[in-house]
Design a protein around this motif. Structure first.
Motif, PDB file in Angstrom:
ATOM      1  N   GLY A  54       2.786   5.634   5.379  1.00 23.55           N
ATOM      2  CA  GLY A  54       4.034   6.386   5.331  1.00 23.55           C
ATOM      3  C   GLY A  54       5.196   5.686   4.671  1.00 23.55           C
ATOM      4  O   GLY A  54       6.333   6.170   4.761  1.00 23.55           O
ATOM      5  N   LYS A  55       4.957   4.578   3.988  1.00 24.51           N
ATOM      6  CA  LYS A  55       6.040   3.869   3.315  1.00 24.51           C
ATOM      7  C   LYS A  55       6.347   4.522   1.973  1.00 24.51           C
ATOM      8  O   LYS A  55       5.427   4.919   1.247  1.00 24.51           O
ATOM      9  N   PRO A  56       7.619   4.630   1.596  1.00 28.50           N
ATOM     10  CA  PRO A  56       7.963   5.229   0.300  1.00 28.50           C
ATOM     11  C   PRO A  56       7.330   4.445  -0.855  1.00 28.50           C
ATOM     12  O   PRO A  56       7.385   3.220  -0.895  1.00 28.50           O
ATOM     13  N   LEU A  57       6.745   5.176  -1.779  1.00 25.78           N
ATOM     14  CA  LEU A  57       6.055   4.568  -2.911  1.00 25.78           C
ATOM     15  C   LEU A  57       7.040   3.922  -3.878  1.00 25.78           C
ATOM     16  O   LEU A  57       8.081   4.489  -4.215  1.00 25.78           O
ATOM     17  N   SER A  58       6.690   2.711  -4.339  1.00 27.21           N
ATOM     18  CA  SER A  58       7.413   2.055  -5.428  1.00 27.21           C
ATOM     19  C   SER A  58       6.432   1.152  -6.160  1.00 27.21           C
ATOM     20  O   SER A  58       5.288   0.957  -5.726  1.00 27.21           O
ATOM     21  N   PHE A  59       6.863   0.605  -7.283  1.00 27.86           N
ATOM     22  CA  PHE A  59       5.992  -0.211  -8.126  1.00 27.86           C
ATOM     23  C   PHE A  59       6.659  -1.545  -8.404  1.00 27.86           C
ATOM     24  O   PHE A  59       7.859  -1.605  -8.702  1.00 27.86           O
ATOM     25  N   ILE A  60       5.880  -2.615  -8.294  1.00 28.21           N
ATOM     26  CA  ILE A  60       6.388  -3.966  -8.538  1.00 28.21           C
ATOM     27  C   ILE A  60       5.488  -4.667  -9.537  1.00 28.21           C
ATOM     28  O   ILE A  60       4.344  -4.268  -9.758  1.00 28.21           O
ATOM     29  N   ALA A  61       6.004  -5.716 -10.160  1.00 28.45           N
ATOM     30  CA  ALA A  61       5.185  -6.530 -11.051  1.00 28.45           C
ATOM     31  C   ALA A  61       4.088  -7.217 -10.250  1.00 28.45           C
ATOM     32  O   ALA A  61       4.263  -7.546  -9.061  1.00 28.45           O
ATOM     33  N   GLN A  62       2.956  -7.446 -10.882  1.00 27.99           N
ATOM     34  CA  GLN A  62       1.809  -8.041 -10.203  1.00 27.99           C
ATOM     35  C   GLN A  62       2.147  -9.383  -9.562  1.00 27.99           C
ATOM     36  O   GLN A  62       1.695  -9.685  -8.458  1.00 27.99           O
ATOM     37  N   ASP A  63       2.978 -10.190 -10.229  1.00 31.01           N
ATOM     38  CA  ASP A  63       3.268 -11.523  -9.686  1.00 31.01           C
ATOM     39  C   ASP A  63       4.215 -11.486  -8.494  1.00 31.01           C
ATOM     40  O   ASP A  63       4.508 -12.532  -7.898  1.00 31.01           O
ATOM     41  N   GLU A  64       4.685 -10.307  -8.110  1.00 38.26           N
ATOM     42  CA  GLU A  64       5.488 -10.181  -6.895  1.00 38.26           C
ATOM     43  C   GLU A  64       4.632  -9.984  -5.645  1.00 38.26           C
ATOM     44  O   GLU A  64       5.165  -9.972  -4.528  1.00 38.26           O
ATOM     45  N   LEU A  65       3.328  -9.818  -5.821  1.00 37.58           N
ATOM     46  CA  LEU A  65       2.436  -9.750  -4.660  1.00 37.58           C
ATOM     47  C   LEU A  65       2.400 -11.124  -4.010  1.00 37.58           C
ATOM     48  O   LEU A  65       2.030 -12.111  -4.658  1.00 37.58           O
ATOM     49  N   PRO A  66       2.772 -11.240  -2.743  1.00 40.79           N
ATOM     50  CA  PRO A  66       2.811 -12.564  -2.106  1.00 40.79           C
ATOM     51  C   PRO A  66       1.450 -13.242  -2.095  1.00 40.79           C
ATOM     52  O   PRO A  66       0.412 -12.578  -1.980  1.00 40.79           O
ATOM     53  N   ALA A  67       1.457 -14.542  -2.227  1.00 42.12           N
ATOM     54  CA  ALA A  67       0.213 -15.312  -2.202  1.00 42.12           C
ATOM     55  C   ALA A  67      -0.523 -15.068  -0.894  1.00 42.12           C
ATOM     56  O   ALA A  67       0.073 -15.090   0.193  1.00 42.12           O
ATOM     57  N   GLY A  68      -1.810 -14.792  -0.994  1.00 37.94           N
ATOM     58  CA  GLY A  68      -2.631 -14.568   0.182  1.00 37.94           C
ATOM     59  C   GLY A  68      -2.604 -13.149   0.718  1.00 37.94           C
ATOM     60  O   GLY A  68      -3.379 -12.810   1.621  1.00 37.94           O
ATOM     61  N   ALA A  69      -1.718 -12.317   0.188  1.00 37.55           N
ATOM     62  CA  ALA A  69      -1.639 -10.924   0.658  1.00 37.55           C
ATOM     63  C   ALA A  69      -2.725 -10.087  -0.013  1.00 37.55           C
ATOM     64  O   ALA A  69      -3.061 -10.302  -1.173  1.00 37.55           O
ATOM     65  N   SER A  70      -3.275  -9.151   0.731  1.00 36.51           N
ATOM     66  CA  SER A  70      -4.263  -8.237   0.145  1.00 36.51           C
ATOM     67  C   SER A  70      -3.529  -7.133  -0.605  1.00 36.51           C
ATOM     68  O   SER A  70      -2.459  -6.676  -0.186  1.00 36.51           O
ATOM     69  N   TYR A  71      -4.122  -6.706  -1.696  1.00 36.53           N
ATOM     70  CA  TYR A  71      -3.520  -5.656  -2.526  1.00 36.53           C
ATOM     71  C   TYR A  71      -3.300  -4.383  -1.715  1.00 36.53           C
ATOM     72  O   TYR A  71      -2.181  -3.866  -1.624  1.00 36.53           O
ATOM     73  N   GLU A  72      -4.360  -3.843  -1.108  1.00 36.17           N
ATOM     74  CA  GLU A  72      -4.248  -2.582  -0.377  1.00 36.17           C
ATOM     75  C   GLU A  72      -3.390  -2.735   0.867  1.00 36.17           C
ATOM     76  O   GLU A  72      -2.626  -1.830   1.227  1.00 36.17           O
ATOM     77  N   GLY A  73      -3.512  -3.859   1.563  1.00 34.27           N
ATOM     78  CA  GLY A  73      -2.698  -4.080   2.752  1.00 34.27           C
ATOM     79  C   GLY A  73      -1.220  -4.131   2.432  1.00 34.27           C
ATOM     80  O   GLY A  73      -0.389  -3.584   3.163  1.00 34.27           O
ATOM     81  N   HIS A  74      -0.884  -4.774   1.321  1.00 32.81           N
ATOM     82  CA  HIS A  74       0.518  -4.867   0.905  1.00 32.81           C
ATOM     83  C   HIS A  74       1.075  -3.484   0.585  1.00 32.81           C
ATOM     84  O   HIS A  74       2.212  -3.160   0.970  1.00 32.81           O
ATOM     85  N   ILE A  75       0.288  -2.660  -0.107  1.00 34.13           N
ATOM     86  CA  ILE A  75       0.730  -1.304  -0.434  1.00 34.13           C
ATOM     87  C   ILE A  75       0.981  -0.498   0.841  1.00 34.13           C
ATOM     88  O   ILE A  75       1.990   0.191   0.976  1.00 34.13           O
ATOM     89  N   ALA A  76       0.050  -0.600   1.794  1.00 33.27           N
ATOM     90  CA  ALA A  76       0.194   0.160   3.036  1.00 33.27           C
ATOM     91  C   ALA A  76       1.418  -0.271   3.833  1.00 33.27           C
ATOM     92  O   ALA A  76       2.149   0.567   4.376  1.00 33.27           O
ATOM     93  N   GLU A  77       1.657  -1.579   3.898  1.00 39.73           N
ATOM     94  CA  GLU A  77       2.728  -2.100   4.745  1.00 39.73           C
ATOM     95  C   GLU A  77       4.107  -1.978   4.109  1.00 39.73           C
ATOM     96  O   GLU A  77       5.109  -1.815   4.814  1.00 39.73           O
ATOM     97  N   THR A  78       4.184  -2.060   2.784  1.00 44.79           N
ATOM     98  CA  THR A  78       5.493  -2.111   2.130  1.00 44.79           C
ATOM     99  C   THR A  78       5.786  -0.891   1.247  1.00 44.79           C
ATOM    100  O   THR A  78       6.942  -0.644   0.909  1.00 44.79           O
ATOM    101  N   GLY A  79       4.754  -0.175   0.815  1.00 43.92           N
ATOM    102  CA  GLY A  79       4.918   0.907  -0.141  1.00 43.92           C
ATOM    103  C   GLY A  79       4.938   0.442  -1.583  1.00 43.92           C
ATOM    104  O   GLY A  79       4.971   1.265  -2.507  1.00 43.92           O
ATOM    105  N   CYS A  80       4.912  -0.862  -1.813  1.00 44.86           N
ATOM    106  CA  CYS A  80       5.029  -1.435  -3.157  1.00 44.86           C
ATOM    107  C   CYS A  80       3.649  -1.628  -3.780  1.00 44.86           C
ATOM    108  O   CYS A  80       2.807  -2.349  -3.214  1.00 44.86           O
ATOM    109  N   VAL A  81       3.414  -1.021  -4.933  1.00 49.44           N
ATOM    110  CA  VAL A  81       2.137  -1.109  -5.629  1.00 49.44           C
ATOM    111  C   VAL A  81       2.228  -2.182  -6.720  1.00 49.44           C
ATOM    112  O   VAL A  81       2.943  -1.979  -7.713  1.00 49.44           O
ATOM    113  N   PRO A  82       1.548  -3.319  -6.553  1.00 46.23           N
ATOM    114  CA  PRO A  82       1.540  -4.313  -7.631  1.00 46.23           C
ATOM    115  C   PRO A  82       0.906  -3.718  -8.891  1.00 46.23           C
ATOM    116  O   PRO A  82      -0.190  -3.160  -8.837  1.00 46.23           O
ATOM    117  N   THR A  83       1.609  -3.803  -9.995  1.00 48.53           N
ATOM    118  CA  THR A  83       1.226  -3.083 -11.199  1.00 48.53           C
ATOM    119  C   THR A  83       1.248  -4.011 -12.407  1.00 48.53           C
ATOM    120  O   THR A  83       2.309  -4.547 -12.764  1.00 48.53           O
TER     121      THR A  83
END
Length: 269
Positions: A54-83
Motif C-alpha cells: 500500500g505504499k505510494p509508487l515512486s522510482f529511484i536510481a538503482q544505486d539508492e537501493l540500500p546495501a543488503g536490502a532486497s529489491y522486492e522487499g524495499h519496494i513493498a516497504e517504501t514504495g520506491c522501485v529501484p530503476t
C-alpha cells in the motif's frame, strides 16, 4: 545507455498499448537518466499507484537501493522501485501503470516469501514462479475453452491456423512480462512467452482497450492473492506466432518449425 531506447517501434502490436506513455518516457530517457526518472515520478504523482503493502509508487536510481536490502522487499516497504537506465527496467515501469494491481500482488507475494525465507542463493519454487510471471508472462484472455485446451496441448495448428479467425473475438494475447518486452524490441522467431490463461466472458471482446486491461488486472491480481503459484501453471507461447503480430505467420508453413512450435513436454517414465 540512451542509445538502447532508440530502437523501440511503437507500431509493433505488442508495444502499441504502451505507446502514449512510453514515447514520453523514451524521449526523456534519450535526454538523460535524471530526466527519465523525473518523468516516471511525475506520472506516479498524477496517476497514483501503490506497491505490495500500500505504499505510494515512486522510482529511484538503482544505486539508492540500500546495501543488503532486497529489491522486492524495499519496494513493498517504501514504495520506491529501484530503476536502472535500461530497457529492462523501462518496461518494468510501464507495467506498474498498465497492470497496477497485478504488479502490486506480485510484489506483495514476493515480499511475503522474503519475510519468511530471507534472501538466499536461490529464490525457491514460489518466488521462481512469481519472477517468471513478472519477467515473461503473456496474459491469454479466452472465452472459448476449446482454444485454451489447444494452447495447453501445444496444438498449434488448431490454435493458430484452423482457428485463426478466433483471435480478437474469442481469444487474445497481451504481454505482461517486461523481460519479454525487452526481447521483442528486436524480435526473433523463437521468442517465447509463458502464457497464463484468463477465462473471460464473450462480452470482454466488445470492451475498450482500457476496459480489457482493467478486467485482466482485477482477475489476475485476485488469483495471485488467493492461489499458490507454480511454474506448471504456464504454457509456452511463441509470440511471433500470434495471428496478426508478424507478417511471416500469414503463411501456414511458418508453424512447421518444430524447433519453435514444439509438440509439448514428453511424459516422465
Amino acid at each position: 545507455m540512451a542509445e538502447s531506447f532508440m530502437g523501440i517501434d511503437w507500431s509493433s502490436p505488442w508495444l502499441a498499448p504502451l505507446a502514449e506513455r512510453g514515447e514520453r518516457w523514451r524521449q526523456a530517457a534519450l535526454d538523460s537518466y535524471p530526466a527519465y526518472l523525473s518523468i516516471l515520478n511525475a506520472d506516479a504523482r498524477t496517476d497514483p499507484r501503490v506497491t505490495g503493502r500500500g505504499k505510494p509508487l515512486s522510482f529511484i536510481a538503482q544505486d539508492e537501493l540500500p546495501a543488503g536490502a532486497s529489491y522486492e522487499g524495499h519496494i513493498a516497504e517504501t514504495g520506491c522501485v529501484p530503476t536502472r537506465y535500461n530497457l529492462h527496467d523501462f518496461f518494468n515501469g510501464t507495467m506498474w501503470f498498465q497492470y497496477p494491481r497485478i504488479k502490486a500482488a506480485l510484489n506483495a507475494r514476493q515480499a511475503a516469501e522474503i519475510d519468511v525465507l530471507g534472501i538466499g542463493p536461490t529464490r525457491g519454487a514460489a518466488r521462481d514462479a512469481l519472477t517468471l510471471f513478472d519477467e515473461n508472462a503473456v496474459l491469454f484472455a479466452c472465452a472459448d475453452p476449446s482454444l485454451a485446451a489447444a494452447l495447453r496441448a501445444f496444438d498449434w495448428h488448431t490454435l493458430l491456423v484452423e482457428q485463426r479467425d478466433a483471435w480478437g473475438c474469442r481469444c487474445e494475447a497481451r504481454i505482461f512480462g517486461h523481460a519479454l518486452l525487452e526481447k521483442l524490441v528486436a524480435p526473433y522467431k523463437a521468442c517465447t512467452g509463458h502464457a497464463w490463461i484468463v477465462e473471460v466472458e464473450p462480452a470482454y471482446f466488445f470492451a475498450t482497450d482500457a476496459e480489457r486491461r482493467a478486467t485482466l488486472d482485477n482477475a489476475v491480481s485476485e488469483r495471485l492473492k488467493s492461489e499458490a503459484v507454480s511454474s506448471q501453471y504456464f504454457t509456452p507461447l511463441p509470440v511471433l506466432g500470434v495471428p496478426g503480430w508478424w507478417q511471416g505467420n500469414e503463411t501456414p508453413s511458418f508453424y512447421d518449425d518444430s524447433q519453435v512450435f514444439r509438440s509439448g513436454r514428453r511424459p516422465r517414465a
